[in-house]
Design an enzyme around this catalytic site. Sequence first.
Site, mmCIF file in Angstrom:
data_model
loop_
_atom_site.group_PDB
_atom_site.id
_atom_site.type_symbol
_atom_site.label_atom_id
_atom_site.label_comp_id
_atom_site.label_asym_id
_atom_site.label_seq_id
_atom_site.Cartn_x
_atom_site.Cartn_y
_atom_site.Cartn_z
ATOM 1 N N LYS A 199 0.857 -1.180 0.000
ATOM 2 C CA LYS A 199 0.000 0.000 0.000
ATOM 3 C C LYS A 199 0.895 1.232 0.000
ATOM 4 C CE LYS A 199 -2.676 3.212 2.510
ATOM 5 N NZ LYS A 199 -1.975 4.225 1.676
ATOM 6 N N GLU A 272 10.070 1.264 10.698
ATOM 7 C CA GLU A 272 10.970 2.410 10.755
ATOM 8 C C GLU A 272 10.114 3.638 10.962
ATOM 9 O OE1 GLU A 272 13.304 5.336 8.083
ATOM 10 O OE2 GLU A 272 14.157 3.336 7.753
ATOM 11 N N CYS A 306 13.325 10.701 7.283
ATOM 12 C CA CYS A 306 13.357 10.244 8.677
ATOM 13 C C CYS A 306 14.737 10.349 9.299
ATOM 14 C CB CYS A 306 12.867 8.792 8.764
ATOM 15 S SG CYS A 306 11.133 8.568 8.341
ATOM 16 N N GLU A 404 9.281 16.178 16.033
ATOM 17 C CA GLU A 404 9.818 16.027 14.689
ATOM 18 C C GLU A 404 9.120 17.029 13.763
ATOM 19 O OE1 GLU A 404 10.841 12.411 11.584
ATOM 20 O OE2 GLU A 404 8.997 12.283 12.755
#
Length: 535
Positions: A199, A272, A306, A404
Amino acid sequence: MTGATGTPGLNPVAPTPEGVRTAADVVTPELVAQLTKGVAGSGSTAVHTPFTGEKLADLPEATPEDVHKAFEQARAAQVVWAQVPVRQRAAVLLRFHDLLLERQAEVLDLIQLETGKARLHAHEEVQAVAVAARHYGRGAAAYLRPKRHTGAIPTLTRVTELRHPRGVVGQIVPWNYPLELSVGDALPAFVAGNAVVMKPDTESALTALWARDLLIEAGLPAEAFQVVIGAGPVVGPEVVRRGDYVSFTGSTRTGREVAQSAAARLVGVSLELGGKNAMLVLDDADLDKAAAGAVRACFSSAGQLCISIERLYVHESVADAFLERFAARTRAMRLGTALAYGADMGSLAGERQLEAVKRHVEEAVAKGAKIVAGGVARPDIGPYFYEPTILDGVEAPMAVCNEETFGPVVSVYRVKDEDEAILLANATPYGLNASVWTKDGRRGRAVAARLRTGTVNVNEGYAAAYGSVQSPMGGMKDSGLGRRHGSEGILKYTEAQTVAHQRLLPMAPSLGMDDEKYAAFMSRSLRLMKAFRLR
């Protein structure tokens, strides 16, 4: 906005070369028809480009029933694919490697259009996928071959470890690295004998579909690679519910939900997740190299990575000199939208990312932080452009300090020594990546070993560790579970089976021994095995 740099400080716009392709030139009806061939979906959903906000294409949108059908087709194909010898499966990856490099211009255009990133940053994805394809294409047979182990009783017990594919891997892919985080993670799953139901994020699905088409051209059975497109809350849970293993890259919040759902079914999962990565500039660093490295580490893909750097800890004795160099390089970065090399940074992916960046910067400035470079949106270039931004004077109550950002914003902090830098770098729930800059390699490696992150780069931002695919890559703490790359990156897609063949004597009293004599015999044997240093 208070603290903004003003018009004279605006980043320059990269010129558009003559004859550069447009979105209409790249995303043609013929291409869309080719890429969506065999893709399940009874509805329709649109893909847009962040460069202008215009629609690129309409793609099939999957329902839960479509996901179910995709898994059924994948399961049937996986049984056949797993019977193909591993060296033949690996040959598909090596052919894919060559095709990818030959036709990279096609996918570079798609990556740029779907993510808004600069072309050089898009090429990082091509590099990463090619390296992974070569590594697992060359090394899969060794990773997966049956392994002999010492048995319970040497010579009498013969033990072999086998590796079987898990079946159908459910893969959920984010929008920010649509080639590397889609097919790059799927390659080891395929070569291990699995099928994949993927997906992708809707807004970057064309890139994933292109990669699927190229893998099929390289020899992968089409039914073994299913793509389902649709809203995350609708399609994502269905993929997690049906996969024999789940691979997820995305936010920590969603990752927890994926892990809980997979755990309820007792299936494995690799995650992750987020990061708030730190770069440490020690007092003996080469400041020019560190400043150039910081630009790459902080602003590649507009910070939507990331493993990019969002926190800079600089020794107080070199902080001003470093910041001067870093700010000058940052202000000189060229922004642009052309499907060509030349821009140093592209666009944010959409309104949500732009608003998150604005919120962090504006709140920090309102609470006393200073903008050293950037700090303004650039709608003159595109609807979601924001300048690469350096903040000084950031303190803990500010959201940008701990949350973040996932955008082109970095905060600078002065430290008195490396111990303080390490302490502050580790003071986060995240643990994905870090960077250390020093002229003393031994010192840099020693500092790296004290950082609680899955990867650490010495005198580089992120690419050195990520590109070293023989070694594992992943996160500690809230940054995830499991690893990609290396042995862990392929063995996680397998089930281990131990086959122990007992010969001559049973694991029980024999040759006239009663229970007591057998126990004494085994005790002597255990002492001898220790004396002979058997493991």
